[in-house]
Design a protein around this motif. Structure first.
Motif, PDB file in Angstrom:
ATOM      1  N   HIS A  71      71.247 -27.728  25.387  1.00  0.00           N
ATOM      2  CA  HIS A  71      69.650 -27.965  24.625  1.00  0.00           C
ATOM      3  C   HIS A  71      69.644 -26.768  23.537  1.00  0.00           C
ATOM      4  O   HIS A  71      68.651 -26.167  23.391  1.00  0.00           O
ATOM      5  CB  HIS A  71      68.599 -28.116  25.441  1.00  0.00           C
ATOM      6  CG  HIS A  71      68.702 -29.201  26.514  1.00  0.00           C
ATOM      7  ND1 HIS A  71      68.628 -30.639  26.120  1.00  0.00           N
ATOM      8  CD2 HIS A  71      68.873 -29.035  27.655  1.00  0.00           C
ATOM      9  CE1 HIS A  71      68.726 -31.228  27.106  1.00  0.00           C
ATOM     10  NE2 HIS A  71      69.045 -30.237  28.243  1.00  0.00           N
ATOM     11  N   TRP A  72      70.731 -26.490  22.886  1.00  0.00           N
ATOM     12  CA  TRP A  72      70.787 -25.357  21.961  1.00  0.00           C
ATOM     13  C   TRP A  72      70.892 -26.033  20.412  1.00  0.00           C
ATOM     14  O   TRP A  72      71.410 -27.062  20.224  1.00  0.00           O
ATOM     15  CB  TRP A  72      72.315 -24.550  22.269  1.00  0.00           C
ATOM     16  CG  TRP A  72      71.952 -23.210  21.714  1.00  0.00           C
ATOM     17  CD1 TRP A  72      72.812 -22.846  20.453  1.00  0.00           C
ATOM     18  CD2 TRP A  72      71.531 -22.124  21.857  1.00  0.00           C
ATOM     19  NE1 TRP A  72      72.664 -21.518  20.263  1.00  0.00           N
ATOM     20  CE2 TRP A  72      71.717 -20.877  21.125  1.00  0.00           C
ATOM     21  CE3 TRP A  72      70.577 -21.882  23.241  1.00  0.00           C
ATOM     22  CZ2 TRP A  72      71.154 -19.827  21.299  1.00  0.00           C
ATOM     23  CZ3 TRP A  72      70.042 -20.497  23.424  1.00  0.00           C
ATOM     24  CH2 TRP A  72      70.326 -19.618  22.474  1.00  0.00           C
ATOM     25  N   TRP A  73      70.249 -25.395  19.561  1.00  0.00           N
ATOM     26  CA  TRP A  73      69.372 -23.930  19.585  1.00  0.00           C
ATOM     27  C   TRP A  73      68.053 -23.990  19.774  1.00  0.00           C
ATOM     28  O   TRP A  73      67.164 -25.052  19.281  1.00  0.00           O
ATOM     29  CB  TRP A  73      69.535 -23.729  18.009  1.00  0.00           C
ATOM     30  CG  TRP A  73      69.238 -22.216  17.873  1.00  0.00           C
ATOM     31  CD1 TRP A  73      68.201 -21.836  17.677  1.00  0.00           C
ATOM     32  CD2 TRP A  73      70.172 -21.285  17.426  1.00  0.00           C
ATOM     33  NE1 TRP A  73      68.219 -20.444  17.284  1.00  0.00           N
ATOM     34  CE2 TRP A  73      69.351 -20.180  16.971  1.00  0.00           C
ATOM     35  CE3 TRP A  73      71.442 -21.193  17.033  1.00  0.00           C
ATOM     36  CZ2 TRP A  73      70.017 -18.931  16.415  1.00  0.00           C
ATOM     37  CZ3 TRP A  73      72.260 -20.057  16.518  1.00  0.00           C
ATOM     38  CH2 TRP A  73      71.230 -19.071  16.208  1.00  0.00           C
ATOM     39  N   PRO A  74      67.435 -23.508  20.777  1.00  0.00           N
ATOM     40  CA  PRO A  74      66.291 -23.453  20.944  1.00  0.00           C
ATOM     41  C   PRO A  74      64.991 -23.003  19.963  1.00  0.00           C
ATOM     42  O   PRO A  74      65.025 -21.921  19.753  1.00  0.00           O
ATOM     43  CB  PRO A  74      66.142 -22.515  22.322  1.00  0.00           C
ATOM     44  CG  PRO A  74      66.969 -21.364  22.168  1.00  0.00           C
ATOM     45  CD  PRO A  74      68.203 -22.285  21.487  1.00  0.00           C
ATOM     46  N   ALA A  75      64.399 -24.077  19.433  1.00  0.00           N
ATOM     47  CA  ALA A  75      63.488 -23.593  18.244  1.00  0.00           C
ATOM     48  C   ALA A  75      62.641 -24.909  17.943  1.00  0.00           C
ATOM     49  O   ALA A  75      63.083 -26.269  18.293  1.00  0.00           O
ATOM     50  CB  ALA A  75      64.593 -23.520  17.034  1.00  0.00           C
ATOM     51  N   GLU A  76      61.540 -24.866  17.414  1.00  0.00           N
ATOM     52  CA  GLU A  76      60.472 -25.732  16.978  1.00  0.00           C
ATOM     53  C   GLU A  76      60.768 -26.508  15.620  1.00  0.00           C
ATOM     54  O   GLU A  76      60.329 -27.533  15.552  1.00  0.00           O
ATOM     55  CB  GLU A  76      59.347 -25.308  17.285  1.00  0.00           C
ATOM     56  CG  GLU A  76      58.933 -24.832  18.603  1.00  0.00           C
ATOM     57  CD  GLU A  76      57.443 -24.341  18.623  1.00  0.00           C
ATOM     58  OE1 GLU A  76      56.785 -24.166  17.627  1.00  0.00           O
ATOM     59  OE2 GLU A  76      56.973 -23.763  19.900  1.00  0.00           O
ATOM     60  N   THR A  77      61.598 -25.568  15.034  1.00  0.00           N
ATOM     61  CA  THR A  77      61.823 -26.093  13.441  1.00  0.00           C
ATOM     62  C   THR A  77      63.012 -25.563  12.854  1.00  0.00           C
ATOM     63  O   THR A  77      63.633 -24.579  13.457  1.00  0.00           O
ATOM     64  CB  THR A  77      60.637 -25.531  12.487  1.00  0.00           C
ATOM     65  OG1 THR A  77      60.746 -23.989  12.468  1.00  0.00           O
ATOM     66  CG2 THR A  77      59.174 -25.826  12.917  1.00  0.00           C
ATOM     67  N   PRO A  78      63.656 -26.384  11.900  1.00  0.00           N
ATOM     68  CA  PRO A  78      64.765 -25.912  11.165  1.00  0.00           C
ATOM     69  C   PRO A  78      64.843 -24.361  10.626  1.00  0.00           C
ATOM     70  O   PRO A  78      65.408 -23.758  10.872  1.00  0.00           O
ATOM     71  CB  PRO A  78      65.161 -26.892  10.163  1.00  0.00           C
ATOM     72  CG  PRO A  78      64.389 -28.094  10.521  1.00  0.00           C
ATOM     73  CD  PRO A  78      63.052 -27.685  11.404  1.00  0.00           C
TER      74      PRO A  78
END
Length: 228
Positions: free
Chosen positions: A29-36
């Protein structure tokens, strides 16, 4: 490349490696982020530091509602540097991050950038001060969903320890090795790179922990193809 020391094509070897890692560790589940945009910021901040430090810096930006191109563009480098202090080299990274932000705004934002060809995007990213191949490819793969393989120190370490490369090859040569021998799928490249990072942290450390390593030994043959 260490081709003479192997008797299988790299496409089969990479299939073997991927299947073993995926069966052992599962999806990362990478990359952990909410937005580009958060991915882009994280790609710059993670240079020469541990990811935990990046998480702290990103959390601080979020709490101050600064994690947008518009908000960051209004900051001076010294001010931004104070906000990202946990990630280390914060003054240098602040300047690099602002250069990336100003480039992004000059191109019309992320949605406009998405319409550019991958080769053009990569060329423009590499032209930015402080953006090297690994950072550029991380942005392309994880933020912009382009099938570009990311090569990092972990990748180089794992391949060299298994005698698949000598270890001193240029970045572009190793990147091409993956891209020429894998189906060009964003999800596959994403997962494969993340699994290599996982392996490097769990077993293939600076001082290797070979006991229980899913790649020990790499099998001589594997009949199936990549299915991810």
């Amino acid at each position: 490349m260490a081709d003479s020391r192997r008797n299988r094509p790299f496409s089969v070897i990479f299939d073997d490696i991927f299947q073993r890692l995926y069966q052992t560790f599962g999806s990362q589940h990478w990359w952990p982020a909410e937005t580009p945009f958060e991915v882009m910021v994280g790609a710059v901040l993670t240079q020469n530091t541990a990811w935990d430090n990046v998480v702290k810096a990103l959390k601080g930006l979020k709490e101050r509602r600064l994690l947008t191109p518009e908000a960051l563009a209004r900051l001076r480098p010294a001010t931004l540097g104070r906000h990202i202090r946990p990630c280390g080299y914060y003054n240098v990274k602040a300047r690099r991050l602002l250069e990336l932000v100003h480039w992004l705004k000059s191109r019309g934002g992320i949605e406009a950038v998405r319409r550019l060809p991958t080769a053009r995007l990569r060329q423009e990213l590499l032209a930015l001060k402080g953006i090297g191949p690994e950072t550029a490819d991380s942005i392309l793969l994880y933020a912009l969903n382009r099938p570009v393989f990311v090569v990092d120190a972990y990748t180089r370490r794992i391949l060299s320890r298994h005698n698949l490369i000598n270890g001193d090859e240029p970045y572009e040569q190793i990147r091409a090795l993956f891209e020429d021998n894998l189906p060009r799928r964003v999800r596959l490249f994403n997962e494969f790179h993340a699994l290599l990072v996982k392996l490097a942290k769990s077993h293939c450390r600076s001082r290797p922990l070979c006991n229980g390593c899913p790649l020990k030994p790499i099998r001589a043959h594997r009949p199936t193809g990549l299915t991810f």
